[in-house]
Design an enzyme around this catalytic site. Structure first.
Site, PDB file in Angstrom:
ATOM      1  N   CYS A  76       0.931  -1.242  -0.027  1.00 18.62           N
ATOM      2  CA  CYS A  76      -0.146  -0.053  -0.191  1.00 18.62           C
ATOM      3  C   CYS A  76       0.994   1.310   0.091  1.00 18.62           C
ATOM      4  O   CYS A  76       1.688   1.432   1.039  1.00 18.62           O
ATOM      5  CB  CYS A  76      -0.797  -0.019   1.127  1.00 18.62           C
ATOM      6  SG  CYS A  76      -1.948   1.368   1.451  1.00 18.62           S
ATOM      7  N   ASN A  78       0.285   4.556  -0.288  1.00 18.27           N
ATOM      8  CA  ASN A  78      -0.146   5.649   0.698  1.00 18.27           C
ATOM      9  C   ASN A  78      -0.019   5.336   2.284  1.00 18.27           C
ATOM     10  O   ASN A  78       0.394   5.951   2.907  1.00 18.27           O
ATOM     11  CB  ASN A  78      -1.656   6.016   0.498  1.00 18.27           C
ATOM     12  CG  ASN A  78      -1.751   6.588  -0.974  1.00 18.27           C
ATOM     13  OD1 ASN A  78      -1.026   7.685  -1.313  1.00 18.27           O
ATOM     14  ND2 ASN A  78      -2.928   6.337  -1.783  1.00 18.27           N
ATOM     15  N   HIS A 169      -2.349  -4.532 -10.570  1.00 18.36           N
ATOM     16  CA  HIS A 169      -2.961  -3.514 -10.764  1.00 18.36           C
ATOM     17  C   HIS A 169      -3.137  -3.665 -12.633  1.00 18.36           C
ATOM     18  O   HIS A 169      -2.459  -4.220 -13.345  1.00 18.36           O
ATOM     19  CB  HIS A 169      -2.181  -2.318 -10.826  1.00 18.36           C
ATOM     20  CG  HIS A 169      -2.010  -2.037  -9.475  1.00 18.36           C
ATOM     21  ND1 HIS A 169      -2.797  -1.060  -8.835  1.00 18.36           N
ATOM     22  CD2 HIS A 169      -0.684  -2.291  -8.503  1.00 18.36           C
ATOM     23  CE1 HIS A 169      -2.342  -1.102  -7.567  1.00 18.36           C
ATOM     24  NE2 HIS A 169      -1.097  -1.761  -7.289  1.00 18.36           N
ATOM     25  N   GLU A 218     -10.387   0.066  -6.043  1.00 15.87           N
ATOM     26  CA  GLU A 218      -9.399  -0.668  -5.284  1.00 15.87           C
ATOM     27  C   GLU A 218      -9.696  -1.995  -4.936  1.00 15.87           C
ATOM     28  O   GLU A 218     -11.010  -2.321  -4.431  1.00 15.87           O
ATOM     29  CB  GLU A 218      -8.927  -0.011  -4.087  1.00 15.87           C
ATOM     30  CG  GLU A 218      -7.697   0.786  -4.327  1.00 15.87           C
ATOM     31  CD  GLU A 218      -7.109   1.233  -3.262  1.00 15.87           C
ATOM     32  OE1 GLU A 218      -6.961   0.417  -1.970  1.00 15.87           O
ATOM     33  OE2 GLU A 218      -6.870   2.283  -2.942  1.00 15.87           O
ATOM     34  N   CYS A 227      -4.400   5.802  -4.705  1.00 14.51           N
ATOM     35  CA  CYS A 227      -3.853   4.636  -4.493  1.00 14.51           C
ATOM     36  C   CYS A 227      -2.396   4.611  -4.970  1.00 14.51           C
ATOM     37  O   CYS A 227      -2.052   4.962  -6.274  1.00 14.51           O
ATOM     38  CB  CYS A 227      -4.476   3.527  -5.458  1.00 14.51           C
ATOM     39  SG  CYS A 227      -3.863   1.826  -5.316  1.00 14.51           S
ATOM     40  N   GLY A 228      -1.328   4.918  -3.974  1.00  8.16           N
ATOM     41  CA  GLY A 228      -0.220   4.890  -4.348  1.00  8.16           C
ATOM     42  C   GLY A 228       0.477   3.943  -5.346  1.00  8.16           C
ATOM     43  O   GLY A 228       1.053   4.234  -6.138  1.00  8.16           O
ATOM     44  N   GLY A 230      -1.095   2.097  -7.245  1.00 10.55           N
ATOM     45  CA  GLY A 230      -1.579   2.225  -8.201  1.00 10.55           C
ATOM     46  C   GLY A 230      -1.073   3.438  -9.372  1.00 10.55           C
ATOM     47  O   GLY A 230      -0.862   2.967 -10.533  1.00 10.55           O
TER      48      GLY A 230
HETATM   49  N1  LIG Z   1      -6.374  -2.431  -2.460  1.00 13.77           N
HETATM   50  C1  LIG Z   1      -5.048  -2.734  -2.459  1.00 13.77           C
HETATM   51  C2  LIG Z   1      -4.259  -2.451  -1.107  1.00 13.77           C
HETATM   52  C3  LIG Z   1      -4.291  -0.998  -0.809  1.00 13.77           C
HETATM   53  C4  LIG Z   1      -3.291  -0.371  -2.002  1.00 13.77           C
HETATM   54  C5  LIG Z   1      -3.355   1.225  -1.474  1.00 13.77           C
HETATM   55  N2  LIG Z   1      -4.514   2.157  -1.382  1.00 13.77           N
HETATM   56  C6  LIG Z   1      -1.953   2.169  -1.924  1.00 13.77           C
HETATM   57  O1  LIG Z   1      -2.083   3.368  -1.758  1.00 13.77           O
HETATM   58  O2  LIG Z   1      -1.342   1.513  -2.633  1.00 13.77           O
HETATM   59  C7  LIG Z   1      -4.880  -4.669  -2.692  1.00 13.77           C
HETATM   60  O3  LIG Z   1      -5.468  -5.184  -2.360  1.00 13.77           O
HETATM   61  O4  LIG Z   1      -3.946  -4.770  -3.366  1.00 13.77           O
END
Ligand SMILES: N[C@@H](CCC[C@H](N)C(=O)O)C(=O)O
Length: 287
Positions: A76, A78, A169, A218, A227-228, A230
């Protein structure tokens, strides 16, 4: 009933409930349910999920992230900036540059400290993006990369590029970010059977060779403000598709604000952005 002290933090509006596992003791088998409980906007605190700041055998600190549906993610972006802020401000670390362990490996964070001792900006070396299908993971020929590949969904053919930043992603390019099919294609692709571990779904509008608009659905949390991982994946995908240049900083405009990301010639992805504390408190968890 268990009283759980927490800190709520966000990076560009991507907000999580952070629990300091250097002090607290949560049962492993309850983590998923606790994440769902704290995340509820009706009966919890309200968040995109829960992040645990844990001791590590290989780094000063380890991050674990749970989405708001209780599923555990492996990385993650962020969250890493917020964990770095917390670790430095709470003196879990003393150097401005330090490693953080994640379920997908080690990353390196560098904090910028203000005159008041607060950390507001963090750069994270997110490591090398993983591109082969088996690393995403995505069905198909194991070692092949997925770059602008036709991707039929319910009779319509879209084009997808896939990148793992430790988590999966799928990136789609759109002409106009405001018209991106976030709530329709997002959940449909998230759970598509071609992605055995589901996927985070991103829509990207290219503004210039160093500027992107970005929106995300997400995995496990739905629409979030940012989403960092992402955004890093979108920058890598854009280089692979010849839309932006490798080795120069790209500004990614997310719903919650901007991230500054470089896919270096050496191979690593550097992400710089803000981290902020919203509040602290105690959550009363009833199992
Ligand atoms: N939903 C993602 C995990 C969280 C990612 C996040 N919000 C970021 O900032 O990268 C997953 O299940 O891979």
């Amino acid at each position: 009933m268990q009283a759980i002290p927490f800190t709520k933090m966000h990076g560009l509006g991507n907000n999580y409930i952070y629990v300091d596992m250097f002090k607290e003791n949560l049962k492993e088998e309850e983590l998923s349910d606790i994440a769902i409980a704290v995340s509820s906007i009706y009966t919890g605190i309200g968040s995109d999920g829960m992040i645990l700041i844990c001791p590590s055998d290989v780094a000063p600190v380890k991050m674990r992230i749970f989405n708001n549906d209780g599923s555990e993610g492996k990385n993650c972006g962020n969250g890493l900036r917020c964990v770095a802020k917390y670790a430095y401000e709470k003196k879990l670390v003393h150097d401005k540059t330090f490693k953080i362990e994640t379920l997908s490996g080690l990353v390196e964070a560098t904090v910028q400290e203000s005159e008041t001792g607060e950390v507001n900006i963090v750069t994270v070396d997110m490591g090398v993006p993983r591109l082969s299908r088996d690393q995403i993971p995505m069905q198909g020929s194991e070692k092949s990369e997925v770059i602008n590949e036709p991707f039929p969904v319910d009779g319509e053919v879209y084009h997808i590029t896939t990148v793992s930043m430790g988590n999966p992603h799928g990136i789609f390019y759109v002409e106009n970010i405001e018209a991106a099919p976030l709530t329709t294609l997002g959940p449909r692709v998230e759970k598509d059977e071609r992605f055995p571990e589901s996927v985070n779904v991103e829509f990207v509008e290219v503004v210039s060779e160093s500027e992107l608009h970005f929106r995300v659905w997400e995995r496990g949390s739905g629409i979030t403000q940012a989403c960092g991982t992402g955004a890093c994946a979108a920058v890598v995908a854009s280089v692979l598709n010849g839309k932006t240049k490798r080795g120069i900083e790209t500004t990614v405009h997310l719903a919650g604000g901007d991230l500054f990301i470089t896919w270096t010639e050496e191979g690593n992805v550097l992400m710089t952005g803000p981290a902020e504390t919203i509040c602290t408190g105690t959550f009363f968890y009833r199992s």
